[in-house]
Design a protein around this motif. Structure first.
Motif, mmCIF file in Angstrom:
data_model
loop_
_atom_site.group_PDB
_atom_site.id
_atom_site.type_symbol
_atom_site.label_atom_id
_atom_site.label_comp_id
_atom_site.label_asym_id
_atom_site.label_seq_id
_atom_site.Cartn_x
_atom_site.Cartn_y
_atom_site.Cartn_z
ATOM 1 N N TYR A 1 0.848 -1.185 0.000
ATOM 2 C CA TYR A 1 0.000 0.000 0.000
ATOM 3 C C TYR A 1 0.886 1.238 0.000
ATOM 4 O O TYR A 1 1.793 1.372 0.816
ATOM 5 C CB TYR A 1 -0.884 -0.017 1.248
ATOM 6 C CG TYR A 1 -1.907 1.080 1.301
ATOM 7 C CD1 TYR A 1 -3.112 0.957 0.626
ATOM 8 C CD2 TYR A 1 -1.674 2.234 2.040
ATOM 9 C CE1 TYR A 1 -4.060 1.964 0.680
ATOM 10 C CE2 TYR A 1 -2.617 3.243 2.104
ATOM 11 C CZ TYR A 1 -3.806 3.106 1.422
ATOM 12 O OH TYR A 1 -4.743 4.103 1.472
ATOM 13 N N THR B 1 -2.791 2.539 -3.978
ATOM 14 C CA THR B 1 -3.955 2.823 -3.142
ATOM 15 C C THR B 1 -5.267 2.589 -3.884
ATOM 16 O O THR B 1 -6.338 2.693 -3.293
ATOM 17 C CB THR B 1 -3.932 4.274 -2.636
ATOM 18 O OG1 THR B 1 -4.010 5.164 -3.759
ATOM 19 C CG2 THR B 1 -2.660 4.562 -1.853
ATOM 20 N N ALA C 1 -6.927 -0.767 8.754
ATOM 21 C CA ALA C 1 -7.830 -0.364 7.674
ATOM 22 C C ALA C 1 -9.255 -0.233 8.205
ATOM 23 O O ALA C 1 -10.003 0.664 7.787
ATOM 24 C CB ALA C 1 -7.766 -1.370 6.533
ATOM 25 N N ALA D 1 -9.308 3.142 9.941
ATOM 26 C CA ALA D 1 -9.293 4.252 8.978
ATOM 27 C C ALA D 1 -10.644 4.399 8.302
ATOM 28 O O ALA D 1 -11.139 5.514 8.099
ATOM 29 C CB ALA D 1 -8.202 4.013 7.937
ATOM 30 N N CYS E 1 -9.523 6.851 3.364
ATOM 31 C CA CYS E 1 -9.363 5.410 3.171
ATOM 32 C C CYS E 1 -9.796 5.063 1.749
ATOM 33 O O CYS E 1 -10.957 4.711 1.508
ATOM 34 C CB CYS E 1 -10.194 4.640 4.205
ATOM 35 S SG CYS E 1 -9.979 2.844 4.177
ATOM 36 N N CYS F 1 -7.404 0.641 0.650
ATOM 37 C CA CYS F 1 -7.577 0.646 2.100
ATOM 38 C C CYS F 1 -8.847 -0.112 2.472
ATOM 39 O O CYS F 1 -8.843 -0.964 3.369
ATOM 40 C CB CYS F 1 -7.618 2.085 2.610
ATOM 41 S SG CYS F 1 -8.108 2.275 4.342
ATOM 42 N N ARG F 2 -9.945 0.161 1.776
ATOM 43 C CA ARG F 2 -11.210 -0.522 2.061
ATOM 44 C C ARG F 2 -11.105 -2.017 1.746
ATOM 45 O O ARG F 2 -11.679 -2.853 2.457
ATOM 46 C CB ARG F 2 -12.350 0.122 1.265
ATOM 47 C CG ARG F 2 -12.602 1.581 1.623
ATOM 48 C CD ARG F 2 -13.887 2.087 1.012
ATOM 49 N NE ARG F 2 -13.878 2.062 -0.445
ATOM 50 C CZ ARG F 2 -13.424 3.047 -1.204
ATOM 51 N NH1 ARG F 2 -12.915 4.144 -0.633
ATOM 52 N NH2 ARG F 2 -13.468 2.975 -2.518
#
Length: 269
Positions: free
Chosen positions: A59, A90, A156, A159, A167, A171-172
């Motif tokens: 990431y 990302t 994550a 966030a 996010c 991230c999700r």
């Protein structure tokens, strides 16, 4: 029906029917062989013939994070390339898997090799798994993941709940229980073909809990199971000499093998 025909016409009809039967049998056999061939797929790649190594960032997509490991591999005579993933790592991890697939094709064409080794760092390990599940396993000899959140990370989760606008998609996707990870882990976590190795550190504060890096069907190698006193944070994994030595060991000609305290001095030297 044939009884009412003349002998000559009977012979003609019988010959035509025989030809039709033969044609049907040949067509059926061809279709069956085609299905069997498709089911069989490619021949397994040779585990004793190392090819080029593709390294996939995590990431954030920093290729610099993996350069020390790539340099160590190159110093040992391996062809090593760090893959630049889109969107700084990302964005959609599936898109990164597509880029990895293109890099693999380019490496195979450039080197003439029949297979590749893939090292995925952090989220890069999830990318490697997505690629393998989508057919990449056919050309992969070894897949090594370094501190990869195979079952998500609670960072994550945090966030996504506290600052969802900070996010992005990757991230999700790395949240525990994300649709992507549920789908990826629903079946065989380590598709047949390559040998799988998961190297991780019990001191990981990015992949939380660190045990999220466990991968069913892979050779599990926590760094501290080799050197109990090793201080290795998440960001240290690609550049720590011990971890680099562990990766080199698993990407050699010999089959991946468990490591333990008896290997600590040798790999740390």
């Amino acid at each position: 029906m044939l009884a009412g025909l003349s002998p000559a016409r009977r012979r003609l009809v019988v010959t035509v029917l025989a030809l039709v039967v033969v044609a049907v049998l040949v067509t059926g056999a061809t279709l069956l062989l085609g299905r069997l061939s498709g089911a069989a797929g490619r021949e397994p790649v040779s585990q004793s013939e190392p090819g080029p190594v593709l390294l996939v960032p995590g990431y954030g997509g920093s290729t610099a994070s993996l350069q020390p490991l790539a340099d160590r591999l190159a110093a040992e005579g391996r062809d090593a390339t760090v893959v630049a993933v889109p969107g700084n790592g990302t964005g959609d991890l599936g898109g990164s898997a597509d880029v990895l697939d293109e890099a693999v094709d380019a490496a195979l064409e450039r080197t003439g090799a029949n297979s590749v080794d893939v090292v995925g760092y952090s989220a890069g390990g999830v990318v490697a798994r997505l690629w393998a599940a989508d057919g990449g396993a056919d050309v992969a000899r070894r897949i090594v993941t370094l501190g990869s959140p195979h079952h998500g990370t609670t960072l994550a989760d945090l966030a996504g709940s506290l600052s969802p606008d900070q996010c992005p998609e990757a991230c999700r996707q790395l949240a525990t229980g994300s649709p992507l990870l549920i789908h990826l882990n629903a079946g065989d976590e380590t598709p047949e073909g390559p040998a799988w190795v998961s190297i991780w550190t019990t001191q990981d504060e990015t992949v939380t809990p660190p045990e999220s890096a466990r991968l069913e069907g892979a050779l599990e190698l926590p760094v501290q199971s080799v050197c109990a006193d090793a201080r290795v944070a998440h960001g240290d994994l690609p550049r720590h000499p011990l971890v680099q030595a562990m990766v080199l060991e698993q990407l050699g000609v010999a089959a991946p093998a468990a490591l333990g305290p008896e290997d600590c001095a040798r790999l740390s030297g």
